[in-house]
Design a protein around this motif. Structure first.
Motif, PDB file in Angstrom:
ATOM      1  N   LYS B   4      25.168  35.322 -44.339  1.00 28.91           N
ATOM      2  CA  LYS B   4      24.118  34.324 -44.114  1.00 28.91           C
ATOM      3  C   LYS B   4      24.610  33.262 -43.140  1.00 28.91           C
ATOM      4  N   GLU B   5      23.698  32.842 -42.269  1.00 29.75           N
ATOM      5  CA  GLU B   5      24.071  31.779 -41.336  1.00 29.75           C
ATOM      6  C   GLU B   5      24.230  30.483 -42.132  1.00 29.75           C
ATOM      7  N   PRO B   6      25.374  29.754 -41.989  1.00 29.82           N
ATOM      8  CA  PRO B   6      25.538  28.540 -42.780  1.00 29.82           C
ATOM      9  C   PRO B   6      24.499  27.471 -42.420  1.00 29.82           C
ATOM     10  N   LEU B   8      23.873  24.173 -41.824  1.00 29.99           N
ATOM     11  CA  LEU B   8      24.689  22.987 -41.559  1.00 29.99           C
ATOM     12  C   LEU B   8      23.992  21.692 -41.951  1.00 29.99           C
ATOM     13  N   ILE B  11      24.447  21.282 -45.597  1.00 30.52           N
ATOM     14  CA  ILE B  11      25.846  20.919 -45.912  1.00 30.52           C
ATOM     15  C   ILE B  11      26.069  19.438 -45.575  1.00 30.52           C
ATOM     16  N   GLU B  12      25.543  19.019 -44.411  1.00 27.11           N
ATOM     17  CA  GLU B  12      25.705  17.626 -43.978  1.00 27.11           C
ATOM     18  C   GLU B  12      25.010  16.676 -44.961  1.00 27.11           C
ATOM     19  N   LYS B  14      24.289  17.272 -48.160  1.00 29.39           N
ATOM     20  CA  LYS B  14      25.016  17.263 -49.439  1.00 29.39           C
ATOM     21  C   LYS B  14      26.289  16.427 -49.343  1.00 29.39           C
ATOM     22  N   THR B  15      26.952  16.521 -48.187  1.00 28.92           N
ATOM     23  CA  THR B  15      28.186  15.745 -47.989  1.00 28.92           C
ATOM     24  C   THR B  15      27.880  14.254 -48.051  1.00 28.92           C
ATOM     25  N   SER B  18      26.910  13.208 -51.598  1.00 27.47           N
ATOM     26  CA  SER B  18      28.048  13.165 -52.523  1.00 27.47           C
ATOM     27  C   SER B  18      28.877  11.902 -52.309  1.00 27.47           C
ATOM     28  N   TYR B  19      28.884  11.404 -51.083  1.00 21.71           N
ATOM     29  CA  TYR B  19      29.655  10.199 -50.779  1.00 21.71           C
ATOM     30  C   TYR B  19      28.961   8.936 -51.320  1.00 21.71           C
ATOM     31  N   VAL B  81      36.000  10.765 -46.269  1.00 25.22           N
ATOM     32  CA  VAL B  81      35.330  11.533 -45.219  1.00 25.22           C
ATOM     33  C   VAL B  81      34.838  10.574 -44.141  1.00 25.22           C
ATOM     34  N   LYS B  82      35.003  11.003 -42.896  1.00 28.72           N
ATOM     35  CA  LYS B  82      34.497  10.193 -41.786  1.00 28.72           C
ATOM     36  C   LYS B  82      33.337  10.972 -41.182  1.00 28.72           C
ATOM     37  N   PHE B  83      32.164  10.369 -41.228  1.00 27.24           N
ATOM     38  CA  PHE B  83      30.975  11.078 -40.732  1.00 27.24           C
ATOM     39  C   PHE B  83      30.883  10.975 -39.212  1.00 27.24           C
ATOM     40  N   GLY B  84      30.140  11.920 -38.648  1.00 30.44           N
ATOM     41  CA  GLY B  84      29.894  11.895 -37.206  1.00 30.44           C
ATOM     42  C   GLY B  84      28.895  10.818 -36.858  1.00 30.44           C
TER      43      GLY B  84
END
Lengths: 80, 207
Positions: B4-6, B8, B11-12, B14-15, B18-19, B81-84
Motif C-alpha cells: 500500500k502506498e503510505p 503521508l 501519518i503527518e 497523527k504525528t 500525538s505531540y 520531534v521537529k515539524f516541517g
C-alpha cells in the motif's frame, strides 16, 4: 522512513512511540538506513543522558520519493 | 498481500496530534482566557486600568511556561520531534488573515461609530458576534492544526456567548466559563497522557 519523511527530525523515543516497535527492532532498522546513507544520526548528551536525533538525508528523501512512485505505479497496474 | 502506498498526510496528522495530546496547549490557552476575564473583572470592579494590561502580561508569561512544561512533561515521555514548515505555514497564513480581518473590522467600527444604527446593532448583539468570532477562529485553527477538539471549543464558545446573550450574563463571566471548561478538558488530557506514557528514565541510542 515515512515517519521521518513528514517531519524535519525526531528522536529515538518519539519514533519508537509512533512506530510501536521495540527499541532493539527499531535500532536495527535505523542502523541499516544509516548504513545506506538514508538517515543522519546525531548523538548527544542532554542533562547527562544520551539522546539520539534522526533525520532523513537528501538521498533518503529521494529514495523514499522513488519508492512511493513505484508503489503507486504498481498499484495502478493491478486490474480491478 | 498488495503493497500500500503510505498515506503521508495521515501519518503527518497523527504525528502532530500525538505531540499535542498532552493537553498543555489547552491548559495554557485557558490560562490566557481566564486571565483575560480576570482582567475585565478587575477593571470593572475596581475601575482600575491595570486589569486591561493582564492579557499583555500573560502573553509574555504563558509562552515560556508552555515551552518549559513541554520540555519537562512531554519530551521525556514521548520524545522530541521537529515539524516541517507546512503546518506552521498554514497557522501563519491564518494568523496574518485574522490580523488583517481584525484590523479591517476595527477600522470599519471606528468609521461607523458615528452611525448610531450600526453601533446600536453591534452593542446589542456583541455577545453573539463574539461567539461567531470564537467559532470561526477555533474552526480555522482546528483546520490548520488537525486538532479536532478545537472544533468542539468553537461550538462551545458559540453556545456560551449566544446563551449568555439571551440570559443576560456579563461578558467576563462567560469568558471565565469558557476558560475554566477548556482548562478542565486540558487537565483531564494531561492526566490521561501522564498515565499512558509513564517516565522510563532513559533514552535509547542507536548503537
Amino acid at each position: 522512513m515515512a515517519q521521518l519523511y513528514v517531519v524535519e527530525s525526531a528522536d529515538f523515543l518519539f519514533l519508537q512511540h509512533q512506530t510501536e516497535m521495540s527499541s532493539g527492532n527499531l535500532s536495527a532498522h535505523l542502523k541499516k538506513l544509516e548504513a545506506a546513507g538514508y538517515i543522519e544520526v546525531t548523538k548527544e548528551y542532554i542533562d547527562k543522558k544520551p539522546h539520539t536525533t534522526l533525520a532523513l538525508t537528501k538521498k533518503g528523501r529521494e529514495a523514499f520519493k522513488q519508492y512511493r512512485q513505484r508503489v503507486k505505479q504498481f498499484v495502478e497496474k493491478i486490474p480491478e | 498481500m498488495v503493497a500500500k502506498e503510505p498515506n503521508l498526510k495521515e501519518i503527518e496528522r497523527k504525528t502532530y496530534i500525538s505531540y499535542h495530546q498532552d493537553g498543555l496547549l489547552d491548559i495554557f490557552a485557558s490560562l490566557y482566557i481566564v486571565g483575560f476575564s480576570i482582567g475585565i473583572l478587575l477593571d470593572f470592579i475596581w475601575d482600575y486600568s491595570f486589569g486591561l494590561f493582564i492579557p499583555g502580561f500573560l502573553v509574555v508569561l504563558v509562552l515560556p511556561l508552555w515551552i518549559a512544561a513541554k520540555r519537562k512533561i512531554t519530551l521525556p515521555r514521548i520524545g522530541f520531534v521537529k515539524f516541517g514548515t507546512s503546518g506552521s505555514k498554514k497557522v501563519t497564513i491564518i494568523l496574518t488573515g485574522l490580523t488583517i480581518v481584525g484590523g479591517l473590522f476595527f477600522l470599519a467600527f471606528a468609521l461607523l461609530i458615528k452611525s448610531s444604527s450600526w453601533t446600536d446593532f453591534i452593542f446589542a448583539n456583541g455577545l453573539i458576534l463574539v461567539g461567531i468570532g470564537g467559532l470561526t477562529i477555533s474552526f480555522l485553527f482546528g483546520y490548520a492544526t488537525g486538532l479536532k477538539r478545537l472544533y468542539a471549543y468553537g461550538v462551545l464558545a458559540l453556545a456560551i456567548f449566544v446563551g449568555g446573550h439571551f440570559l443576560g450574563v456579563f461578558f467576563a463571566y462567560l469568558v471565565l466559563m469558557l476558560g475554566v471548561t477548556v482548562m478542565l478538558v486540558g487537565s483531564s488530557l494531561l492526566i490521561q497522557f501522564v498515565r499512558k506514557y509513564p517516565l522510563k528514565g532513559e533514552d535509547f541510542v542507536v548503537q
